[in-house]
Design a protein around this motif. Sequence first.
Motif, PDB file in Angstrom:
ATOM      1  N   SER A   3       0.847  -1.199   0.000  1.00 51.02           N
ATOM      2  CA  SER A   3       0.000   0.000   0.000  1.00 51.02           C
ATOM      3  C   SER A   3       0.881   1.246   0.000  1.00 51.02           C
ATOM      4  CB  SER A   3      -0.902   0.002   1.236  1.00 51.02           C
ATOM      5  OG  SER A   3      -0.135   0.275   2.389  1.00 51.02           O
ATOM      6  N   PRO A   4       0.310   2.396  -0.412  1.00 54.49           N
ATOM      7  CA  PRO A   4       1.085   3.642  -0.361  1.00 54.49           C
ATOM      8  C   PRO A   4       1.600   3.937   1.045  1.00 54.49           C
ATOM      9  CG  PRO A   4      -0.908   3.961  -1.645  1.00 54.49           C
ATOM     10  CD  PRO A   4      -0.999   2.594  -1.013  1.00 54.49           C
ATOM     11  N   GLU A   5       0.811   3.593   2.062  1.00 55.04           N
ATOM     12  CA  GLU A   5       1.215   3.839   3.436  1.00 55.04           C
ATOM     13  C   GLU A   5       2.468   3.046   3.797  1.00 55.04           C
ATOM     14  OE1 GLU A   5      -1.996   2.836   2.686  1.00 55.04           O
ATOM     15  OE2 GLU A   5      -3.000   4.755   2.880  1.00 55.04           O
ATOM     16  N   VAL A   9       4.309   6.869   0.605  1.00 51.07           N
ATOM     17  CA  VAL A   9       3.961   7.678  -0.557  1.00 51.07           C
ATOM     18  C   VAL A   9       2.567   8.267  -0.360  1.00 51.07           C
ATOM     19  CG1 VAL A   9       3.490   7.590  -3.041  1.00 51.07           C
ATOM     20  CG2 VAL A   9       5.352   6.245  -2.077  1.00 51.07           C
ATOM     21  N   ARG A  10       2.421   9.548  -0.669  1.00 53.10           N
ATOM     22  CA  ARG A  10       1.091  10.161  -0.621  1.00 53.10           C
ATOM     23  C   ARG A  10       0.348   9.821  -1.905  1.00 53.10           C
ATOM     24  NH1 ARG A  10       0.890  14.183   3.451  1.00 53.10           N
ATOM     25  NH2 ARG A  10      -0.778  15.331   2.467  1.00 53.10           N
ATOM     26  N   ARG A  11      -0.966   9.687  -1.781  1.00 51.38           N
ATOM     27  CA  ARG A  11      -1.793   9.417  -2.950  1.00 51.38           C
ATOM     28  C   ARG A  11      -3.052  10.254  -2.870  1.00 51.38           C
ATOM     29  NH1 ARG A  11      -6.343   6.721  -1.656  1.00 51.38           N
ATOM     30  NH2 ARG A  11      -6.336   5.303   0.099  1.00 51.38           N
ATOM     31  N   GLU A  12      -3.698  10.415  -4.011  1.00 49.44           N
ATOM     32  CA  GLU A  12      -4.959  11.145  -4.045  1.00 49.44           C
ATOM     33  C   GLU A  12      -6.014  10.342  -3.273  1.00 49.44           C
ATOM     34  OE1 GLU A  12      -5.958  14.172  -5.276  1.00 49.44           O
ATOM     35  OE2 GLU A  12      -3.822  14.491  -5.595  1.00 49.44           O
ATOM     36  N   THR A  14      -9.676   8.968  -2.284  1.00 53.73           N
ATOM     37  CA  THR A  14     -10.914   8.663  -2.998  1.00 53.73           C
ATOM     38  C   THR A  14     -11.942   9.723  -2.600  1.00 53.73           C
ATOM     39  OG1 THR A  14     -11.820   7.287  -1.231  1.00 53.73           O
ATOM     40  CG2 THR A  14     -10.414   6.180  -2.883  1.00 53.73           C
ATOM     41  N   TYR A  92      -1.027  10.097   4.527  1.00 55.94           N
ATOM     42  CA  TYR A  92      -0.640   9.681   3.178  1.00 55.94           C
ATOM     43  C   TYR A  92      -1.677  10.064   2.123  1.00 55.94           C
ATOM     44  CZ  TYR A  92       2.783   7.217   5.872  1.00 55.94           C
ATOM     45  OH  TYR A  92       3.791   6.929   6.752  1.00 55.94           O
ATOM     46  N   MET A  93      -2.614  10.936   2.485  1.00 51.19           N
ATOM     47  CA  MET A  93      -3.664  11.345   1.564  1.00 51.19           C
ATOM     48  C   MET A  93      -3.455  12.774   1.099  1.00 51.19           C
ATOM     49  SD  MET A  93      -5.820   8.849   1.350  1.00 51.19           S
ATOM     50  CE  MET A  93      -5.284   7.330   2.097  1.00 51.19           C
ATOM     51  N   SER A  94      -3.706  12.982  -0.153  1.00 50.44           N
ATOM     52  CA  SER A  94      -3.713  14.305  -0.734  1.00 50.44           C
ATOM     53  C   SER A  94      -5.146  14.567  -1.180  1.00 50.44           C
ATOM     54  CB  SER A  94      -2.757  14.350  -1.927  1.00 50.44           C
ATOM     55  OG  SER A  94      -2.788  15.605  -2.526  1.00 50.44           O
TER      56      SER A  94
END
Length: 176
Positions: A3-5, A9-12, A14, A92-94
């Motif tokens: 997972s991004p976490e 890594v930050r991700r967009e 949902t 980790y959220m954008s």
Amino acid sequence: MTSPEQVGVRREATDAEARALASGLRLRILRLTLDEPLTNREIAEALGLNPATALHHVRTLVDTGFLEALEPRRGRRGAREIPYRSTGRSWYMSTPVGASSLLEAFLAEIATVPEPDRDLTRLGLRLPAAELEELRARLWELVQEFHDRPRDPEAEPWSLFVALHPDTSQRPRRSP
């Protein structure tokens, strides 16, 4: 699958995650439960909320994976209570709408801090684009470094709020 976490890594976010993080109150719940699991009753008491209101927000955070329910325990008078703990996923959220909820949470939290305990500053800058990007990168690296350090449960908890924005208080420069 990683997972991004797991890789930092930050991700967009949902749509559901973005909606969950668009509430300053929910961000405060995540902060409250970062180091110590709290029941819905304890969350409501800490934030001065009706327990039903707190439960609505808690359920939203659980449904989106930002809070996790732990094993039930016996509370006051032997009632079954579920403690909740922040998963840390929000870091980790954008989100495109997160800034106002971050500011709302910051203002609510800082309002309860005695003036002598606040360490605030403002700085006006004029930077070329390359230096602005350098500042952003260095700030992010520093904040990420401290985020990634192991949490010391015995240390005093602190909060950091950083805002970088165009300065709208300056008058436009006149053309020569």
